[in-house]
Enzyme design. Sequence first.
Site, PDB file in Angstrom:
ATOM      1  CG  ASP A   1      -1.583  -1.184   1.594  1.00  0.00           C
ATOM      2  OD1 ASP A   1      -1.495  -2.140   0.821  1.00  0.00           O
ATOM      3  OD2 ASP A   1      -2.240  -1.206   2.646  1.00  0.00           O
TER       4      ASP A   1
ATOM      5  CD  GLU B   1      -6.853  -5.310   4.188  1.00  0.00           C
ATOM      6  OE1 GLU B   1      -6.216  -5.945   5.026  1.00  0.00           O
ATOM      7  OE2 GLU B   1      -6.596  -5.351   2.973  1.00  0.00           O
TER       8      GLU B   1
HETATM    9  C1  FRU Z   1      -3.814  -3.702   2.898  1.00  0.00           C
HETATM   10  C2  FRU Z   1      -3.144  -4.096   4.189  1.00  0.00           C
HETATM   11  C3  FRU Z   1      -3.493  -3.101   5.261  1.00  0.00           C
HETATM   12  C4  FRU Z   1      -2.355  -3.249   6.222  1.00  0.00           C
HETATM   13  C5  FRU Z   1      -1.191  -3.481   5.294  1.00  0.00           C
HETATM   14  C6  FRU Z   1      -0.129  -4.367   5.861  1.00  0.00           C
HETATM   15  O1  FRU Z   1      -3.172  -4.042   1.737  1.00  0.00           O
HETATM   16  O2  FRU Z   1      -3.527  -5.403   4.539  1.00  0.00           O
HETATM   17  O3  FRU Z   1      -4.762  -3.302   5.833  1.00  0.00           O
HETATM   18  O4  FRU Z   1      -2.187  -2.119   7.017  1.00  0.00           O
HETATM   19  O5  FRU Z   1      -1.724  -4.056   4.118  1.00  0.00           O
HETATM   20  O6  FRU Z   1       0.983  -4.417   5.033  1.00  0.00           O
END
Ligand code: FRU
Length: 523
Positions: free
Chosen positions: A22, A222
């Site tokens: 992300d 998320e």
């Molecule tokens: C989304 C996620 C988020 C988390 C991150 C961990 O892609 O699962 O919810 O904070 O990646 O790397």
Amino acid sequence: LNYTEPYRPQYHFSPAEHWMNDPAGLVYYKETYHLFFQYNPGGIEWGNMSWGHATSKDLTHWEERPVALLARGYPENVTEMYFTGSAVADVNNTSGFGVDGKIPLVAMYTSMYPVSQELPSGKHVLAEQQSQSIAYSLDEGETWTTYDAENPVIHNPPSPYGAELENFRDPFVFWHDDTQKWVAVTVLASLHKVVIWSSDNLKEWSLASEFGPYNAVGGIWECPNLFQMPIKGDPSIKKWVLVLGLNPGGPPGTVGSGTQYFIGDFNGTAFKADPASIYPDNKSANWMDWGPDFYAAASYNGLPVGDDVVQIAWMNNWQYGATIPTSPWRSAMSVPRQLSLKEVNGKVTLLQQPQDSWHSVANDQTLKHSWKSVSKGSTSLDSPGKAFKIDLSFADHDSDKSLASTFAIAVRASSDFKQETLIGYNFTSKEVFVDRRNSGVVSFDKTFASLYHAPLSANADKRINLQVFVDWSSVEVLGGQGEVSLTAQIFPEENSTETRLVSTDGVTQNVRLQISGMDSAWH
Ligand code: FRU
């Protein structure tokens, strides 16, 4: 930088090496765009989650910077990982982190604690717990200090949801001007709830409200993102847009992660979705992208023009993210997108356009052509290379024996066209499609070789408009005025650089095509 490995994106951001997911902490400050991102400093798969960092003056040319937040205890004994979050410039020094008149950049992120422990703040956390913490930088994002005296600043989920310790994350923080407060939106991922918090100083947070579940709830929620925009053509009305990642459970025809949005109002405390934005029985959703590779979209804080919203998304998918055939890095970011709201076919809709500065890498190798009628079958075109931008438009039509059932442009094709990625329109189903079934290397995941589609009706002059960004390992399609987007990775052979038009079952009328070559943003 070399950046010439097979599949290396030429005008999309990717880290020189290792795993990325992300985007996080997108903030514009002192004429610099900061991009932080989920990063494994020690491997090409997810792990040791840290915040990587890159900066840009124009959102197209990036410079990778030193890791901003390195997983605590890395490499031997990681006791805290830094998950997805956001960042703001605290220009009024509400946090008090600023000294000697320096403005602090403040990042808010999820602390993920692999082991239970007593923290320096005296707070106790359980193994696998997720809490929200802050850190600040007094040197424009280069180095960061975690607020150990009080972290985590949001220790536990709201009391009725105490059992959700391991699924509470991804704070997106922004300044809410009307109430003169900081707002942070987080998710209770498994409950499909957004939890909203507010604060005067970024350190003490109080619970404001919750939202959800609504619409797509196939997987966990998320990466919430909340921002305000005027409606084009009716600028007196401003609406709020809530964007959410969903994993798995993207749009019809996709497998793995996807992105949905809601349009509504936000008063500094509660987000209320417009009735037109909600579908009964969680049957449908407003999809932000209809392809497989657009996730965790996040918007910039601190942009100069009040009404501008620019988002960047992770151009990969949790379904196969860790097995894509790239090395020594994995994952790229989408082209930064300029968002707006407009009524399309009677419904307020989120539109996406590429952020303008892509023009800075477009070269003068331009192919321009128009046809009164493109004949049935295949029409060859000059090879535009491996990275280019396409503008293609043509007349829509109802079904008619002499007219095409589908019309497409094939890109990154081998000379025998056994390998190609097709981007086109189905006149019967009124859908844009991306067909990557024969796009190249597909065998690393059994769901990768697929066809993706999105509904699109013709514009007012009965034409279909498509913009396509092709890079060494991706295609991004924007249809109409940007009301549909389809983003997909592809892994073609290096010498697959042919292009052609394919009109199936009949002719396609009044076709206009422009292809502009794209240079590397890395040299
Ligand atoms: C989304 C996620 C988020 C988390 C991150 C961990 O892609 O699962 O919810 O904070 O990646 O790397």
